[in-house]
Scaffold this motif. Structure first.
Motif, PDB file in Angstrom:
ATOM      1  N   ALA A   1      38.340  32.640  31.333  1.00  0.00           N
ATOM      2  CA  ALA A   1      38.904  33.809  30.736  1.00  0.00           C
ATOM      3  C   ALA A   1      37.931  34.872  30.850  1.00  0.00           C
ATOM      4  O   ALA A   1      38.251  36.220  31.193  1.00  0.00           O
ATOM      5  N   ALA A   2      36.610  34.522  30.707  1.00  0.00           N
ATOM      6  CA  ALA A   2      35.492  35.597  30.800  1.00  0.00           C
ATOM      7  C   ALA A   2      35.623  36.034  32.081  1.00  0.00           C
ATOM      8  O   ALA A   2      35.548  37.350  32.213  1.00  0.00           O
TER       9      ALA A   2
ATOM     10  N   ALA B   1      36.473  40.040  32.989  1.00  0.00           N
ATOM     11  CA  ALA B   1      35.486  41.026  33.812  1.00  0.00           C
ATOM     12  C   ALA B   1      36.087  41.270  35.108  1.00  0.00           C
ATOM     13  O   ALA B   1      35.657  42.552  35.424  1.00  0.00           O
ATOM     14  N   GLY B   2      36.608  40.432  35.850  1.00  0.00           N
ATOM     15  CA  GLY B   2      37.133  41.112  37.268  1.00  0.00           C
ATOM     16  C   GLY B   2      37.850  42.062  36.984  1.00  0.00           C
ATOM     17  O   GLY B   2      37.885  43.156  37.948  1.00  0.00           O
ATOM     18  N   LEU B   3      39.106  41.936  36.171  1.00  0.00           N
ATOM     19  CA  LEU B   3      40.084  42.784  36.079  1.00  0.00           C
ATOM     20  C   LEU B   3      39.835  44.120  35.559  1.00  0.00           C
ATOM     21  O   LEU B   3      40.144  45.338  36.174  1.00  0.00           O
ATOM     22  N   ALA B   4      38.733  44.134  34.585  1.00  0.00           N
ATOM     23  CA  ALA B   4      38.146  45.418  34.051  1.00  0.00           C
ATOM     24  C   ALA B   4      37.321  46.234  35.219  1.00  0.00           C
ATOM     25  O   ALA B   4      37.551  47.517  35.445  1.00  0.00           O
TER      26      ALA B   4
ATOM     27  N   VAL C   1      44.617  44.751  30.952  1.00  0.00           N
ATOM     28  CA  VAL C   1      43.138  44.782  30.740  1.00  0.00           C
ATOM     29  C   VAL C   1      42.380  45.596  31.542  1.00  0.00           C
ATOM     30  O   VAL C   1      41.393  46.394  31.293  1.00  0.00           O
ATOM     31  N   GLY C   2      42.852  45.608  32.993  1.00  0.00           N
ATOM     32  CA  GLY C   2      42.130  46.664  34.036  1.00  0.00           C
ATOM     33  C   GLY C   2      42.589  48.151  33.904  1.00  0.00           C
ATOM     34  O   GLY C   2      41.825  48.839  34.278  1.00  0.00           O
TER      35      GLY C   2
ATOM     36  N   GLY D   1      35.542  43.521  28.876  1.00  0.00           N
ATOM     37  CA  GLY D   1      36.719  42.882  29.582  1.00  0.00           C
ATOM     38  C   GLY D   1      36.685  41.130  29.286  1.00  0.00           C
ATOM     39  O   GLY D   1      37.717  40.614  28.877  1.00  0.00           O
ATOM     40  N   ALA D   2      35.608  40.695  29.453  1.00  0.00           N
ATOM     41  CA  ALA D   2      35.246  39.230  29.491  1.00  0.00           C
ATOM     42  C   ALA D   2      35.497  38.937  27.908  1.00  0.00           C
ATOM     43  O   ALA D   2      36.061  37.908  27.491  1.00  0.00           O
TER      44      ALA D   2
END
Length: 366
Positions: A101-102, A106-109, A296-297, A323-324
């Protein structure tokens, strides 16, 4: 001979004029402080605290002790070792899920922040370029058509995401990638093409159970997290975020337009291609691991800009941390709020994101 009356200053009836703006370093300093608190306090606390939630009633000392023992720090464990079944529940199920989830959050944000700058489109999100649709096609090809033999669904989804990126770059070609409008329109084309292919496969396949499973995955779920897949996703996302961070100054230049970026010494075409590839690879890894988790992103970068300002040197890592933490707790809510039923995390982010998106639109119009 008449004379005009002397002009008088207009009377202000509204609120008093705002005072002088804070110094140029005020917001970045505040953002760095918040980022430090997030990384040093909120993120690790969220990882441990989120591991407490589930069907088995475990205390913080039990969870922390289990994590420390598996990390080789058993001497620091605050509680005796758990029985084997509970130990496996924490280490093999809950902890990989929280880490996934983290990583996905984080990646999408970060991917959203990059695409908003590269395309100069405040409504851009990680799925703008069709990577999500390509990943869906790859997943459905593996699940329903048996493409790739023993290839896992996540691997097929990642390959499909990369295939959509390849088609995007092929259609853009040459210097046309320097046009933000061309990038956005080509992304829509690629997305619609792969969505159509996915629909055709779903229609011609007669496996209702596999179709139901694919639909559940498509809504965005973290329930299938296991160490092997989680580790790969974390490595890909972290490497992508680090690589993007080196282009923070180029992203700042892109916010002023192509000509301004070129005047500042940025190789517009090469840099834009590199950033599009990095954002797409991060998104493909996230979607392959969890399905399409929306909003999210799109929303996290806007929320972070309110605090951090537009500078990407601070915006990118702060977006990753926010985001995470955000997706960790969304997933906790998704798997506990309606116990024993579990909702896909993507459904929760959509429910939260729709009203938040309305606020973002109102802010963009003002």
């Amino acid at each position: 001979m008449t004379t005009s009356p002397p002009a008088t200053a207009p009377v202000r009836t509204g609120p008093p004029a705002p005072g002088p703006p804070a110094g140029p370093g005020a917001r970045p300093r505040a953002a760095r402080l918040v980022l430090s608190l997030l990384v040093v306090v909120a993120l690790p606390v969220s990882v441990v605290a989120a591991s407490l939630f589930g069907s088995a009633d475990l205390g913080p000392a039990d969870v922390l002790g289990t994590l420390l023992r598996h990390l080789g720090l058993g001497d620091l464990a605050p509680a005796p070792a758990l029985p084997g079944l509970l130990d496996a529940l924490v280490w093999e199920s809950r902890f990989p899920r929280v880490l996934l989830a983290a990583a996905v959050g984080a990646g999408l944000a970060v991917s959203g922040a990059v695409l908003q700058a590269v395309t100069r489109n405040p409504l851009a999100d990680p799925y703008l370029l069709g990577v999500s649709s390509g990943a869906s096609t790859g997943a459905v090809a593996v699940l329903l058509l048996g493409v790739g033999g023993s290839v896992s669904l996540s691997t097929g989804a990642f390959a499909g995401g990369l295939a959509s990126l390849g088609l995007l770059l092929l259609l853009l070609g040459g210097g046309r990638v320097a046009s933000p409008a061309r990038v956005v329109l080509t992304g829509v084309l690629v997305s619609q093409f792969f969505a159509a292919v996915t629909s055709v496969v779903l229609m011609v396949s007669g496996d209702a159970n596999a179709t139901r499973g694919f639909t559940y995955w498509l809504l965005g779920t973290l329930g299938g997290a296991r160490w092997e897949g989680t580790a790969v996703t974390c490595v890909v996302v972290l490497a992508g975020i680090v690589a993007v961070q080196f282009s923070a100054r180029s992203l700042d230049a892109f916010t002023f337009g192509r000509d301004a970026a070129a005047a500042l010494g940025v190789n517009v075409t090469a840099t834009r291609v590199r950033l599009l590839v990095l954002a797409s690879v991060i998104t493909a890894a996230a979607v392959a691991a969890s399905g399409a988790i929306g909003f999210v992103g799109l929303l996290v970068p806007h929320a972070v800009r309110v605090l951090a300002g537009p500078g990407h040197r601070t915006l990118l890592p702060l977006s990753a941390a926010v985001g995470a933490v955000f997706l960790i707790w969304v997933d906790v809510f998704a798997r506990t709020a309606f116990n024993p039923h579990e909702l896909p995390a993507g459904v929760i982010t959509a429910l939260l994101g729709a009203p938040a998106f309305a606020l973002v639109l109102k802010r963009l119009e003002s």
